[in-house]
Design an enzyme around this catalytic site. Structure first.
Site, mmCIF file in Angstrom:
data_model
loop_
_atom_site.group_PDB
_atom_site.id
_atom_site.type_symbol
_atom_site.label_atom_id
_atom_site.label_comp_id
_atom_site.label_asym_id
_atom_site.label_seq_id
_atom_site.Cartn_x
_atom_site.Cartn_y
_atom_site.Cartn_z
ATOM 1 N N CYS A 114 28.582 39.219 34.983
ATOM 2 C CA CYS A 114 29.641 39.279 35.997
ATOM 3 C C CYS A 114 30.817 40.140 35.551
ATOM 4 O O CYS A 114 31.671 40.489 36.362
ATOM 5 C CB CYS A 114 30.142 37.885 36.331
ATOM 6 S SG CYS A 114 28.856 36.821 36.969
ATOM 7 N N HIS A 254 37.537 37.792 38.769
ATOM 8 C CA HIS A 254 36.162 37.526 39.180
ATOM 9 C C HIS A 254 36.134 36.298 40.094
ATOM 10 O O HIS A 254 36.736 35.269 39.779
ATOM 11 C CB HIS A 254 35.324 37.303 37.914
ATOM 12 C CG HIS A 254 33.915 36.916 38.195
ATOM 13 N ND1 HIS A 254 33.171 37.479 39.205
ATOM 14 C CD2 HIS A 254 33.101 36.014 37.583
ATOM 15 C CE1 HIS A 254 31.966 36.934 39.208
ATOM 16 N NE2 HIS A 254 31.893 36.053 38.237
ATOM 17 N N ASN A 284 30.045 33.548 44.181
ATOM 18 C CA ASN A 284 30.047 34.423 43.009
ATOM 19 C C ASN A 284 28.952 35.483 43.180
ATOM 20 O O ASN A 284 27.766 35.176 43.080
ATOM 21 C CB ASN A 284 29.787 33.563 41.766
ATOM 22 C CG ASN A 284 29.735 34.364 40.484
ATOM 23 O OD1 ASN A 284 29.687 35.591 40.506
ATOM 24 N ND2 ASN A 284 29.722 33.665 39.364
#
Ligand code: ACO
Length: 347
Positions: A114, A254, A284
């Protein structure tokens, strides 16, 4: 004058198919109330059969080139940050390079989970500042729905699919990326891992039966890491850029979980009014998360030329990366009124 790298074009692509928390209530033992209170996520996008990391990456990339006014033939390099590549190999970046007609460009994938997109910004910044490349297409794209175990309620509720892309070039008039930082703690590799399908445990009937091809996560440990890494990395790039927290116009962390975002913003000293959040609508999306958030922030008018923006990614590795920048590109809908700014983006 030192050459700085800046973003001159941007684009995003998410699947049309929405999976809400209510949809998940019908699939697993969970509830909308649990998911919202623990994560802030209400819905996420799920790739249809014909969609994949490559198709989302290509759409985002084409948009970014259009916004930048850059022809594919003028792209020097295509970088795709992903942990769910189209194939084990070749690189998804090579597929994008071919599909968009970037016939002169090199291409490679980057895997920092990520954190991949912001890692990519740090790499691309160096390539542009050094003069090695002039125009680089950087994409973050993941189809997490293909690696989550849809029977594991502790992970499947968290993720979604999507891609974002930027075109980066040298800034002529100052601004652009002020500082970047990258970090890793491989001692935490087992906290978030897809065990099967690599060289340690190749694809096999046994791996499949054990579900080792799915993402597995120790959520509590990743949570603790995420809060600290995000706050520390934000402070590090602000310090290097000479920015105080109250000089940051927008913080784009994030989009893993609203609780992580709130705690990390507090740790970085940035109030939530100056933090961008869209995890509620996408969950996500891994490497897609930050460029998608950046695109939406731009569309909402929350980033204007001259604004100081801080981006921080974290994820499996464990890995993290941060960037501080001064935004330079004129909003798309005002380019006609600002021919000079448009021309700068169109070089
Ligand atoms: N619905 C209902 N109950 C659930 C669910 C669910 N979807 N998931 C877990 N639970 C239960 C657990 O079984 C547990 O029950 P028990 O106490 O009877 O055992 C209870 O809820 C509490 O579980 P916890 O894991 O303690 O819940 P927590 O408050 O820590 O929240 C969460 C879990 C949301 C996963 C949190 O730990 C988290 O966000 N971690 C970080 C995850 C993350 O961001 N990962 C991505 C990193 S980025 C990348 O690279 C991919």
């Amino acid at each position: 004058m030192t050459r700085a790298a800046t973003i001159v074009g941007w684009g995003m692509a998410v699947p049309a198919q929405v999976r809400t928390n209510t949809d998940l209530e019908r699939m697993i033992d969970t509830s909308d109330a649990w998911i919202v209170s623990r994560t802030g996520i209400h819905e996420r996008r799920i790739a249809a059969e014909h969609e994949s990391t490559f198709t989302l990456a290509r759409s985002a990339a084409e948009q970014a080139l259009q916004v930048a006014g850059v022809q594919p033939i003028d792209v020097d390099l295509v970088v795709v940050a992903t942990l769910t590549p189209e194939y084990g190999f070749p690189a998804t970046a090579s597929l994008v390079q071919d599909a968009i007609g970037a016939a002169r460009a090199g291409a490679f994938d980057l895997n920092a989970a990520c954190a991949g997109f912001v890692y990519g910004m740090a790499v691309v910044r160096s390539l542009i500042e050094s003069g090695a490349h002039r125009t680089v297409l950087l994409i973050g794209s993941d189809t997490m729905s293909r690696v989550v175990d849809w029977t594991d309620r502790s992970t499947c509720v968290l993720f979604g699919d999507g891609a974002g892309a930027v075109v980066m070039q040298a800034a002529d008039d100052g601004g652009g990326i002020l500082s970047t930082a990258v970090g890793s703690d491989g001692a935490g590799a087992g906290l978030l891992i897809q065990q099967a399908g690599g060289s340690r445990q190749p694809a096999s009937a046994a791996a499949l039966a054990a579900g080792d091809h799915f993402l597995r996560m120790n959520g509590r440990e990743v949570y603790k890491f995420a809060v600290k890494a995000t706050a520390d990395a934000a402070r590090q790039v602000m310090r290097t850029a000479g920015l105080a927290p109250d000089e940051v116009d927008l913080f784009i962390p994030h989009q893993a979980n609203l609780r992580i975002i709130r705690s990390a913003a507090r740790g970085a000293g940035i109030p939530m009014a100056r933090v961008f959040v869209n995890a509620d609508r996408y969950g996500n999306t891994s490497a897609g998360s930050i460029p998608i958030a950046l695109c939406e922030a731009l569309h909402e008018g929350r980033v204007q030329p001259g604004d100081r923006v801080v981006l921080v990614g974290f994820g499996a590795g464990l890995a993290w990366a941060a960037a501080a920048l001064t935004w330079t590109a004129a909003p798309v809908d005002r380019r006609a009124e600002r021919p000079q700014a448009a021309a700068a983006g169109a070089r």
